[in-house]
Design an enzyme around this catalytic site. Structure first.
Site, PDB file in Angstrom:
ATOM      1  N   TYR A 261      79.956  21.226 -47.635  1.00  0.00           N
ATOM      2  CA  TYR A 261      79.608  20.148 -48.883  1.00  0.00           C
ATOM      3  C   TYR A 261      78.493  21.114 -49.233  1.00  0.00           C
ATOM      4  O   TYR A 261      77.403  21.843 -48.974  1.00  0.00           O
ATOM      5  CB  TYR A 261      78.267  19.069 -48.165  1.00  0.00           C
TER       6      TYR A 261
ATOM      7  N   ASP B  68      76.295  21.031 -52.851  1.00  0.00           N
ATOM      8  CA  ASP B  68      75.392  20.955 -54.272  1.00  0.00           C
ATOM      9  C   ASP B  68      76.746  21.239 -55.115  1.00  0.00           C
ATOM     10  O   ASP B  68      76.263  22.568 -55.325  1.00  0.00           O
ATOM     11  CB  ASP B  68      74.233  20.782 -54.338  1.00  0.00           C
TER      12      ASP B  68
ATOM     13  N   ARG C 175      76.515   1.275 -51.425  1.00  0.00           N
ATOM     14  CA  ARG C 175      75.525   1.765 -52.232  1.00  0.00           C
ATOM     15  C   ARG C 175      75.710   1.421 -53.624  1.00  0.00           C
ATOM     16  O   ARG C 175      77.225   0.859 -54.019  1.00  0.00           O
ATOM     17  CB  ARG C 175      75.425   3.211 -52.283  1.00  0.00           C
TER      18      ARG C 175
ATOM     19  N   ARG D  58      67.230  16.428 -39.462  1.00  0.00           N
ATOM     20  CA  ARG D  58      65.309  16.134 -39.372  1.00  0.00           C
ATOM     21  C   ARG D  58      65.896  14.392 -39.947  1.00  0.00           C
ATOM     22  O   ARG D  58      66.827  14.042 -40.770  1.00  0.00           O
ATOM     23  CB  ARG D  58      64.969  17.079 -40.595  1.00  0.00           C
TER      24      ARG D  58
ATOM     25  N   GLU E 217      80.258   2.080 -54.309  1.00  0.00           N
ATOM     26  CA  GLU E 217      81.002   2.623 -52.757  1.00  0.00           C
ATOM     27  C   GLU E 217      81.281   2.090 -51.313  1.00  0.00           C
ATOM     28  O   GLU E 217      80.238   1.575 -50.629  1.00  0.00           O
ATOM     29  CB  GLU E 217      79.793   3.677 -52.674  1.00  0.00           C
TER      30      GLU E 217
ATOM     31  N   ARG F 182      85.445  12.741 -44.109  1.00  0.00           N
ATOM     32  CA  ARG F 182      85.619  11.700 -44.823  1.00  0.00           C
ATOM     33  C   ARG F 182      86.066  11.574 -46.345  1.00  0.00           C
ATOM     34  O   ARG F 182      85.301  12.966 -46.934  1.00  0.00           O
ATOM     35  CB  ARG F 182      83.762  10.865 -44.680  1.00  0.00           C
TER      36      ARG F 182
ATOM     37  N   ARG G 132      57.509  10.480 -45.639  1.00  0.00           N
ATOM     38  CA  ARG G 132      56.704  11.015 -46.526  1.00  0.00           C
ATOM     39  C   ARG G 132      55.563  10.149 -46.449  1.00  0.00           C
ATOM     40  O   ARG G 132      55.415   9.301 -46.608  1.00  0.00           O
ATOM     41  CB  ARG G 132      57.170  11.508 -48.057  1.00  0.00           C
TER      42      ARG G 132
HETATM   43  P1  FDA Z   1      85.698  20.651 -57.191  1.00  0.00           P
HETATM   44  O1  FDA Z   1      86.562  19.303 -55.644  1.00  0.00           O
HETATM   45  O2  FDA Z   1      84.592  20.238 -57.791  1.00  0.00           O
HETATM   46  O3  FDA Z   1      86.994  21.306 -57.487  1.00  0.00           O
HETATM   47  C1  FDA Z   1      87.801  22.102 -56.676  1.00  0.00           C
HETATM   48  C2  FDA Z   1      89.338  22.130 -57.449  1.00  0.00           C
HETATM   49  O4  FDA Z   1      90.407  22.740 -57.453  1.00  0.00           O
HETATM   50  C3  FDA Z   1      89.179  20.466 -58.268  1.00  0.00           C
HETATM   51  O5  FDA Z   1      89.722  19.891 -59.370  1.00  0.00           O
HETATM   52  C4  FDA Z   1      91.020  19.919 -57.247  1.00  0.00           C
HETATM   53  O6  FDA Z   1      91.519  19.199 -58.416  1.00  0.00           O
HETATM   54  C5  FDA Z   1      91.241  21.676 -57.925  1.00  0.00           C
HETATM   55  N1  FDA Z   1      92.309  22.415 -56.752  1.00  0.00           N
HETATM   56  C6  FDA Z   1      92.469  21.881 -55.327  1.00  0.00           C
HETATM   57  N2  FDA Z   1      93.815  22.620 -54.727  1.00  0.00           N
HETATM   58  C7  FDA Z   1      94.545  23.222 -56.001  1.00  0.00           C
HETATM   59  C8  FDA Z   1      95.971  23.053 -56.155  1.00  0.00           C
HETATM   60  N3  FDA Z   1      96.825  23.675 -55.300  1.00  0.00           N
HETATM   61  N4  FDA Z   1      95.666  23.642 -57.131  1.00  0.00           N
HETATM   62  C9  FDA Z   1      95.604  23.763 -58.800  1.00  0.00           C
HETATM   63  N5  FDA Z   1      94.282  22.914 -58.849  1.00  0.00           N
HETATM   64  C10 FDA Z   1      94.085  22.499 -57.561  1.00  0.00           C
HETATM   65  N6  FDA Z   1      76.200  17.547 -55.962  1.00  0.00           N
HETATM   66  C11 FDA Z   1      74.618  17.596 -56.425  1.00  0.00           C
HETATM   67  O7  FDA Z   1      74.468  18.645 -56.748  1.00  0.00           O
HETATM   68  N7  FDA Z   1      74.216  16.668 -56.996  1.00  0.00           N
HETATM   69  C12 FDA Z   1      74.521  15.568 -56.300  1.00  0.00           C
HETATM   70  O8  FDA Z   1      74.979  14.359 -57.480  1.00  0.00           O
HETATM   71  C13 FDA Z   1      76.423  15.221 -55.761  1.00  0.00           C
HETATM   72  N8  FDA Z   1      76.885  14.390 -55.330  1.00  0.00           N
HETATM   73  C14 FDA Z   1      78.733  14.102 -55.548  1.00  0.00           C
HETATM   74  C15 FDA Z   1      78.561  12.995 -54.679  1.00  0.00           C
HETATM   75  C16 FDA Z   1      80.004  13.447 -53.880  1.00  0.00           C
HETATM   76  C17 FDA Z   1      81.057  11.815 -53.952  1.00  0.00           C
HETATM   77  C18 FDA Z   1      80.781  14.111 -54.068  1.00  0.00           C
HETATM   78  C19 FDA Z   1      81.778  14.330 -53.502  1.00  0.00           C
HETATM   79  C20 FDA Z   1      80.376  15.442 -54.476  1.00  0.00           C
HETATM   80  C21 FDA Z   1      78.846  15.335 -55.354  1.00  0.00           C
HETATM   81  N9  FDA Z   1      77.311  16.536 -55.053  1.00  0.00           N
HETATM   82  C22 FDA Z   1      76.700  16.739 -55.953  1.00  0.00           C
HETATM   83  C23 FDA Z   1      78.651  18.246 -55.377  1.00  0.00           C
HETATM   84  C24 FDA Z   1      79.979  18.347 -56.177  1.00  0.00           C
HETATM   85  O9  FDA Z   1      81.138  17.947 -56.941  1.00  0.00           O
HETATM   86  C25 FDA Z   1      79.723  20.180 -55.745  1.00  0.00           C
HETATM   87  O10 FDA Z   1      78.854  20.814 -55.555  1.00  0.00           O
HETATM   88  C26 FDA Z   1      81.377  21.011 -56.556  1.00  0.00           C
HETATM   89  O11 FDA Z   1      82.128  19.946 -57.193  1.00  0.00           O
HETATM   90  C27 FDA Z   1      82.206  21.877 -56.451  1.00  0.00           C
HETATM   91  O12 FDA Z   1      82.660  22.671 -57.032  1.00  0.00           O
HETATM   92  P2  FDA Z   1      83.956  23.319 -56.332  1.00  0.00           P
HETATM   93  O13 FDA Z   1      84.314  23.823 -57.304  1.00  0.00           O
HETATM   94  O14 FDA Z   1      83.902  24.209 -55.448  1.00  0.00           O
HETATM   95  O15 FDA Z   1      84.377  21.981 -55.803  1.00  0.00           O
END
Ligand code: FDA
Length: 387
Positions: A358, A360, A285, A176, A310, A254, A180
């Site tokens: 992905y 949030d 951005r 979509r 960015e 990405r 608005r």
């Molecule tokens: P996350 O990636 O945060 O944590 C995983 C951890 O595992 C990392 O710290 C990594 O280092 C660790 N790890 C991986 N492999 C490992 C290994 N082998 N040994 C030890 N450690 C290891 N959400 C939202 O609600 N509003 C927003 O505005 C945004 N904006 C946003 C911007 C961008 C650019 C991104 C990429 C993402 C967002 N998000 C967001 C999403 C948000 O970042 C996301 O929901 C959380 O990071 C998810 O948490 P996780 O714990 O799943 O992963």
């Protein structure tokens, strides 16, 4: 040394939520292994020492949710400001208020429209292509919002995000494109929205602040896996392909290059986020962090501001994986990894990297609470198998 009851790989919101629940509610001894030098995953932030501005180190993070349980849960560790996110977009020397709304339509077409007139205009412009006939992203977008709005607000931005011409991108990428027919320009439409009052790192640190939780930083799970695999239950939130040695091939992501700088002005752009819709401008951005916290004005150094340009591109080995590309090839690989994951004894896969989705922040917390309810709690309290 004594084995923990549960090992969590990754100190992001998913891992922290699991850790907090298991320690607080079940009294388990939890060990979190995190390969970065800090906890918090991608939601981590730091206060810039020169300007006092909080900088989100892995891209702008705005918290929003309509999930009552997630909201109540998050509020146990932090309060939230009343920040309401708005986004503006520059195109050919004009600034428009996004998402596409009546204000943008009026400004773009240089004339005032009632909601019904605007609806009729967009319906007419989008009738050029039927949505079900669209064979690529460009055609799909035109079938939804018409060519003029597509060319100004979708084409250049999307091409930069994907480094691919929208005619070469799959129509499936967009389902979509909301327009608005009001002047409402809040970016999110969730019940709750705000930013953690003392910053993200204070919130995330508080989640791990429990005598039963140990966070071991700068520790890569793969360097110590033999100590734990098959011996204690593991919740793994790292990349699923990496866990299996990329045996089915790498999943594609990405990434975003974030170029941070301190500028000699107290206000660079008047708002937190400005999108650059012109294709010729190389960045997508600019974020100006101080605008996320107007209530902190007195703690910000006057005359200076922190901004981040960015740039979006495909992730190579060693880059931070940010957004799943999710091609048909990726989906086929993912199915194979899911099969492997199912038969991995005592290991649960979660979070955005472990599920190649992905998420949030509120979704990561919600998914972790569900894993706790449905798998971990039954395992530790009733001896249910961990699968
Ligand atoms: P996350 O990636 O945060 O944590 C995983 C951890 O595992 C990392 O710290 C990594 O280092 C660790 N790890 C991986 N492999 C490992 C290994 N082998 N040994 C030890 N450690 C290891 N959400 C939202 O609600 N509003 C927003 O505005 C945004 N904006 C946003 C911007 C961008 C650019 C991104 C990429 C993402 C967002 N998000 C967001 C999403 C948000 O970042 C996301 O929901 C959380 O990071 C998810 O948490 P996780 O714990 O799943 O992963």
């Amino acid at each position: 040394t004594q084995q923990p009851d549960l090992v969590i790989v990754g100190a992001g919101l998913f891992g922290l939520t699991i850790a907090e629940r298991c320690a607080e509610e079940l009294g388990l001894r939890v060990l979190i292994l995190e390969r970065r030098h800090h906890l918090g995953g991608n939601a981590y932030s730091e206060f810039d020492p020169e300007t006092g501005v909080e900088v989100h180190k892995y891209g702008a993070h705005l918290f929003h949710t309509s999930n009552e349980r997630v909201w109540q849960y998050a509020n146990r560790f932090t309060s939230f400001t009343d920040y309401k996110h708005r986004v503006f977009g520059k195109y050919q020397g004009q600034v428009y208020s996004l998402p596409m709304n009546l204000g943008l339509i009026n400004q773009f077409f240089g004339k005032s429209h009632t909601p019904d007139e605007a609806r009729a205009l967009i319906a007419e412009q989008s009738s050029e292509i039927a949505t079900e006939d669209a064979s690529n992203l460009e055609e799909k977008a035109i079938s939804l919002i018409g060519r003029p709005l597509y060319e100004a607000f979708i084409k250049g931005y999307t091409a930069k995000q994907w480094q691919t011409d929208p005619t070469e991108l799959s129509a499936e990428i967009i389902t979509r494109l909301p327009v608005r027919y009001t002047f409402q320009n809040g970016w999110f439409s969730d019940t709750y929205e705000g930013l953690p009052v003392d910053g993200y790192t204070a919130w995330l640190t508080k989640m791990a602040d429990h005598p039963n939780i140990e966070v071991r930083l700068e520790t890569d799970f793969f360097a110590v896996a033999d100590d734990y695999k098959g011996k204690v239950p593991i919740v793994y939130t790292g990349p699923v392909d990496e866990y299996f040695g990329n045996s089915e091939g790498r999943l594609s992501w990405r990434t975003v290059d974030l170029e941070e700088s301190v500028v000699d002005t107290g206000d660079f752009q008047g708002t937190g986020v400005v999108n650059y819709n012109d294709q010729e401008v190389p960045y997508t951005r600019i974020i100006e962090f101080k605008h996320f916290h107007p209530e902190r004005e007195k703690t910000h150094l006057p005359g200076k501001s922190v901004i981040v340009h960015e740039y979006s591109r495909f992730a190579e080995e060693g880059d931070e994986p940010y957004y799943p590309v999710n091609t048909a090839d990726d989906r086929a690989k993912l199915l194979k990894y899911r099969e492997l994951a199912k038969s991995e004894p005592m290991v649960l896969f979660g979070g955005r990297l472990g599920t190649y989705k992905y998420l949030d922040m509120h979704m990561a917390i919600g998914a972790a609470l569900s894993m706790y309810d449905n798998k971990l709690k039954p395992h530790f309290t009733e001896g249910a198998e961990l699968t």
